[in-house]
Scaffold this active site. Structure first.
Site, PDB file in Angstrom:
ATOM      1  N   ARG A  81       0.895  -1.248  -0.053  1.00  0.00           N
ATOM      2  CA  ARG A  81       0.007  -0.003   0.094  1.00  0.00           C
ATOM      3  C   ARG A  81       0.934   1.082   0.065  1.00  0.00           C
ATOM      4  O   ARG A  81       2.031   0.944  -0.016  1.00  0.00           O
ATOM      5  CB  ARG A  81      -1.202   0.018   1.142  1.00  0.00           C
ATOM      6  CG  ARG A  81      -0.718  -0.725   2.280  1.00  0.00           C
ATOM      7  CD  ARG A  81       0.417  -0.279   3.100  1.00  0.00           C
ATOM      8  NE  ARG A  81       0.018   1.102   3.348  1.00  0.00           N
ATOM      9  CZ  ARG A  81       1.294   2.007   3.656  1.00  0.00           C
ATOM     10  NH1 ARG A  81       2.420   1.748   4.030  1.00  0.00           N
ATOM     11  NH2 ARG A  81       1.009   3.380   3.918  1.00  0.00           N
ATOM     12  N   GLY A  82       0.140   2.230  -0.143  1.00  0.00           N
ATOM     13  CA  GLY A  82       1.065   3.731  -0.350  1.00  0.00           C
ATOM     14  C   GLY A  82       1.225   3.883  -1.732  1.00  0.00           C
ATOM     15  O   GLY A  82       1.630   2.871  -2.676  1.00  0.00           O
ATOM     16  N   ASP A 275      -1.598  10.548  -2.126  1.00  0.00           N
ATOM     17  CA  ASP A 275      -2.118   9.783  -2.958  1.00  0.00           C
ATOM     18  C   ASP A 275      -2.474  10.351  -4.487  1.00  0.00           C
ATOM     19  O   ASP A 275      -2.216   9.727  -5.433  1.00  0.00           O
ATOM     20  CB  ASP A 275      -3.149   9.049  -2.592  1.00  0.00           C
ATOM     21  CG  ASP A 275      -2.867   7.896  -1.507  1.00  0.00           C
ATOM     22  OD1 ASP A 275      -2.667   8.568  -0.229  1.00  0.00           O
ATOM     23  OD2 ASP A 275      -2.546   6.737  -1.622  1.00  0.00           O
TER      24      ASP A 275
HETATM   25  O1  MRU Z   1      -4.431   3.370   2.162  1.00  0.00           O
HETATM   26  P1  MRU Z   1      -2.957   3.469   2.139  1.00  0.00           P
HETATM   27  O2  MRU Z   1      -2.186   2.785   3.288  1.00  0.00           O
HETATM   28  O3  MRU Z   1      -2.172   2.847   0.805  1.00  0.00           O
HETATM   29  O4  MRU Z   1      -2.796   4.984   2.290  1.00  0.00           O
HETATM   30  C1  MRU Z   1      -1.437   5.367   2.063  1.00  0.00           C
HETATM   31  C2  MRU Z   1      -1.167   6.926   2.263  1.00  0.00           C
HETATM   32  O5  MRU Z   1      -2.085   7.582   2.371  1.00  0.00           O
HETATM   33  C3  MRU Z   1      -0.085   7.454   2.042  1.00  0.00           C
HETATM   34  O6  MRU Z   1       0.024   8.722   3.081  1.00  0.00           O
HETATM   35  C4  MRU Z   1       0.264   8.086   0.711  1.00  0.00           C
HETATM   36  O7  MRU Z   1      -0.135   7.051  -0.392  1.00  0.00           O
HETATM   37  C5  MRU Z   1       1.563   8.650   0.547  1.00  0.00           C
HETATM   38  S1  MRU Z   1       2.456   7.476   0.487  1.00  0.00           S
HETATM   39  C6  MRU Z   1       4.152   8.048   0.381  1.00  0.00           C
END
Ligand code: MRU
Length: 397
Positions: A81-82, A275
């Protein structure tokens, strides 16, 4: 005991080495061993490996990816994720697709279907769409199966290398903010972050965390307030884990605590990830980010967003209207997962008859963002700020 002492020694030897060298970050570690979040298995070309992030920080498990469906599963179910990591994983997913085209009656149709399946996993992080489209277009420019495999693999490697380099540079630019704050105060610079925009969300270093790691390694005293980030607790589980492994002082706080800490002068700087950021500087990030930005504005705390340019969506301006926000399973709200002393376990935390709503992200309007920390430098969160830094990207779209 010996193991704990050993890990402790390794962390400190590493810190002393980095401090003396004042050099760039040398890659993130778990128990002193350098890991990235995704890599090619040396003994088995075609097999890609990831850390299964659903189990962290309690279990360190490596998962194998071979079929495109496994990549889609890994992204949808948040083994990875991220935004940056989702993008690179999807690029390797396209590579996996090219390994299956030999003998297919309509390889172009097959590749298009896999691209569609990967893009259908999570809707908000733009890196996913950027990576899949880029890979698909490059692959389709080749005609033989072998050339397609080679192109897909080099594209995935390129995106991975670019992501690492962007995070490294974000670290260098963001470091100056922390250094400036330190010059004006005694004691550690207190930085608040939300969700996990660390190396686990990327390949290495992280976005929001890269300046923090660099400051720490250079001997600048820092302390991080880690928002727990309900419902999936990426802050409490992943950011806190990363920071502990690197030895960075930090404190996990409930999501509701940030405003209170800001009112009492205990937050010098907020840095979060994103994102999807629009060309006008509106920022989609994990749900709850907007509330932190409001509290930061009310308390004159600088609120920065760290992002690689792969997270910018140049096709839109109004983030509140145009960014699709993921709605996830209500079970993530009604239940919680944790360590029961022996294993990871799940418990219900809401009444049986209550419904729940689970929006994964929110949008912070550009006017609440003090600045954007990118691989090309720090800019105002506005179309003027972004276009001045990324003229090349705009002209190629
Ligand atoms: O739902 P996730 O865990 O994928 O969300 C991740 C985030 O919101 C992060 O802050 C974002 O992707 C930036 S990652 C460098």
């Amino acid at each position: 005991m010996i193991f704990i002492l050993h890990s402790f020694l390794i962390v400190w030897i590493n810190r002393v080495f980095l401090y003396l060298n004042k050099g760039p970050l040398s890659g993130m570690k778990i128990n002193g061993v350098h890991y990235q979040t995704i890599w090619e298995k040396e003994s088995d070309p075609g097999m890609i490996q990831i850390l299964d992030q659903r189990l962290l920080p309690f279990e360190l498990k490596i998962a194998d990816l071979r079929d495109p469906e496994q990549y889609a599963f890994a992204i949808r179910e948040m083994q990875v994720r991220g935004a940056p990591l989702i993008g690179v994983t999807a690029a390797y997913g396209m590579y996996a697709a090219t390994l299956q085209i030999a003998g297919k009656r309509d390889p172009e149709k097959f590749l298009g279907e896999i691209a569609g399946m990967l893009k259908n996993t999570r809707p908000t992080a733009v890196d996913l769409f950027y990576a899949v489209d880029l890979c698909l277009n490059s692959i389709l420019q080749k005609s033989s199966p072998d050339e397609r495999v080679d192109t897909a693999l080099s594209m995935a490697r390129k995106l991975k290398a670019e992501s690492i380099e962007s995070c490294r540079k974000i670290g260098e630019h963001g470091l100056e903010l922390i250094r400036n704050l330190k010059e004006k105060k005694d004691g550690p610079v207190n930085i608040l972050t939300h969700c996990n925009a660390g190396w686990l969300a990327c390949i290495d270093y992280g976005t929001a965390t890269a300046p923090v790691y660099l400051a720490f390694d250079q001997g600048i005293p820092v302390h991080v307030w880690v928002d727990e980030t309900r419902p999936r607790n990426q802050g409490a589980k992943l950011t806190a884990y990363e920071l502990s492994e690197h030895g960075v002082p930090h404190t996990v706080i409930p999501d509701n605590a940030g405003g209170h800490l800001m009112q009492h002068g205990q937050v010098d700087l907020v840095i979060v990830g994103t994102d999807r950021t629009t060309r006008a500087g509106d920022v989609a990030n994990k749900i709850g980010t907007y509330l932190k930005a409001l509290a930061a504005r009310d308390n004159q705390v600088p609120f920065y967003v760290a992002l690689p340019s792969s997270s910018i969506d140049w096709s839109i301006r109004d983030g509140i209207r145009d960014i699709r926000i993921e709605t996830r399973d209500e079970k993530e709200v009604t239940h919680m997962e944790g360590w029961d002393g022996e294993k990871i376990t799940e418990i219900r935390v809401t009444p049986f008859k209550s419904q729940a709503l689970n929006h994964g992200f929110d949008v912070t309007p550009a006017n609440l963002v003090t600045g954007l920390i990118t691989e090309k430098g720090i800019c105002e969160a506005s179309e003027r700020g972004l276009t001045a830094l990324f003229r090349d990207k705009i002209s190629s779209r």
